[in-house]
Design an enzyme around this catalytic site. Structure first.
Site: not given
Ligand code: NAD
Length: 445
Positions: A31, A33, A261, A434
């Site tokens: 690892e 990090e 994001s 319940h």
């Molecule tokens: P995501 O793919 O869920 O969402 C990214 C969003 O950005 C999409 O809706 C997309 O259409 C939009 N997008 C892309 N380019 C864009 C642009 N130029 N302008 C505006 N919108 C744009 O990705 P994420 O939210 O970064 O998450 C990454 C990964 O991490 C995912 O696979 C997610 O499942 C995982 N994650 C899971 C959890 C959880 O399970 N609770 C929490 C955080 C992250």
């Protein structure tokens, strides 16, 4: 020579190391990090810790709904962040303790060579040999090629947002996916002015439309602005320039910070010495046993590009170790629960309504969460939603989609029903405690 070398100590890597060592294999884990990977250090756990503080503040602010008076409610964000850091530190120590029977090497591992019975790895100026290798190197934040992102102090990745000890007054979130919406929840509840810019016609594109409608309208009432069908063209300082799909001109938005994001990408280790390893669209190709096309090399977690969730990674790791041990096991992706920690939270598993409608036999039932007495007692003013999808002919449960706290805590019941091909009448006969919100699963059948 050890039996198993693992590169990457996230949920896939540490799960595999623990299971393999328990089964008597000699294990080396590399690892570079902190143990725990993105989930523990920069993802699931820190965000949930911050979100819990935000929820406490929000609940205190709105305590009057429950007949409770709380005056001068305030928060100290630096303290909230300190608590998050403490929890992460404790959990990392917990993982270290679980790996006592493995050798953990701190540093970046490089694969030097591979034959059918040996893999040679270099790390921190030492050479290591293993019969088998499991690659669990995870994923990185994707940085889109938007002009003005690089070296811009106003731009945050989710990692920067987690490290910040002060809140901005306003934030533009680019990408209304899972990460974008969880941060929108955190900032909204702590009083930051939030705007979400999403390229697609709606936020959380893979989530049930009825759930999104309800959540979005709640967030809009709370002051969050959603700009959908809008692609970001450029960032200039703290201004985001975007264009709506049907427009010919750009519009702009200013905020203290800009959170990007827009997804994550698999993080491959250096594979120069493994040119024959099969890759597809930047991910490692694996079979149902998590084995690559090279018989003694396995991969698990985000690096396989399947579903980027920690619980998928740890199950994939279990499958890989079982295969290495000669036990029967294979990876299936039909009953993987997913939870989004908005407030109220979203929990889903199985087939979506859209996919189910392609199947003429699918029946879709909807019920507000208010059919649960416990939900009514604890969620003043909320409706929530539970949607059940089942096959009319076989009566087997195909999908469950929920909005309402704390649906994350019982979506595993629905996952088990789907995984074990339970019918609606079998679910109906199950005894639920319940009063619990989980009883909604019985009410709806
Ligand atoms: P995501 O793919 O869920 O969402 C990214 C969003 O950005 C999409 O809706 C997309 O259409 C939009 N997008 C892309 N380019 C864009 C642009 N130029 N302008 C505006 N919108 C744009 O990705 P994420 O939210 O970064 O998450 C990454 C990964 O991490 C995912 O696979 C997610 O499942 C995982 N994650 C899971 C959890 C959880 O399970 N609770 C929490 C955080 C992250």
């Amino acid at each position: 020579m050890v039996n198993l070398a693992i590169i990457g100590g996230g949920p896939a890597g540490y799960t595999a190391a623990e299971l393999a060592a328990k089964a008597g294999l000699s294990v080396l884990l590399f690892e570079k990090e902190a143990l725990g990977g993105t989930c523990l250090n920069l993802g699931c756990i820190p965000t949930k810790t911050l979100l819990y503080s935000a929820k406490q503040f929000h609940n205190a602010l709105h305590a009057d709904k429950y007949g409770v008076t709380a005056e001068n409610v305030s928060f100290n964000y630096a303290k909230i962040v300190q608590r998050k850091t403490k929890i992460v530190r404790k959990l990392v120590a917990g993982i270290k303790a679980k790996l006592q029977d493995c050798t953990v090497i701190q540093g970046e591992a490089t694969i030097l060579s591979r034959t059918t019975d040996k893999v040679v790895i270099a790390c921190a100026n030492e050479l290591y040999e293993a019969e088998r290798l499991l690659i669990c190197t995870g994923s990185d934040n994707f940085v889109p090629p938007i002009p003005g992102i690089a070296d811009n102090p106003a731009v945050w990745s989710s990692t920067d947002a987690l490290a910040a000890t002060e809140l901005p007054d306003s934030i533009t979130i680019i990408g209304g996916g899972v990460i974008g919406m969880e941060f929108a929840t955190l900032y909204m509840e702590l009083g930051v002015h939030v705007t979400v810019v999403e390229a697609l016609p709606n936020i959380l594109p893979n989530i049930d439309h009825d759930i999104i409608d309800q959540l979005r309208s709640k967030y809009e009432k709370a002051g969050v602005t959603f700009i959908t069908s809008a692609r970001v063209q450029a960032i200039e300082g703290n201004t985001v320039r975007f264009r709506r799909t049907d427009a010919t001109d750009d519009e702009s938005l200013q905020a203290d910070k800009i959170l990007v994001s827009v997804g994550r990408r698999a993080h491959l280790p250096c594979l120069d010495n493994l040119p024959e390893l099969r890759l597809e669209r930047g991910t490692i190709v694996v079979n149902e046993h998590m084995q690559t096309n090279l018989s003694n090399i396995y991969a698990a977690g985000d690096v396989t590009g399947k579903i980027m969730l920690a619980h998928v990674a740890s199950r994939q790791a279990q499958v890989a170790v079982n295969h290495i041990l000669g036990n029967t096991d294979e990876m299936h992706y039909d009953a993987i629960p997913s939870v989004i920690y908005t407030n109220p939270e979203i929990a889903c598993v199985g087939l979506s309504e859209t996919d189910a409608l392609l199947n003429a036999n699918a029946v879709i039932r909807k019920l507000p969460m208010t059919f649960s007495g416990r939900f009514m007692a604890e969620n003043e003013g909320e409706n929530g939603l539970c949607k059940l999808i089942f096959d009319n002919q076989t009566q087997t449960i195909l999908g469950v989609h929920m909005l309402g706290n704390p649906c994350s805590e019982f979506v595993a019941v629905a996952a088990m029903a789907i995984e074990t091909k339970q019918t609606v009448s079998q679910l109906e006969k199950l005894i639920f405690p319940h009063p619990t919100v989980s009883e909604i699963l019985k009410e709806i059948v």
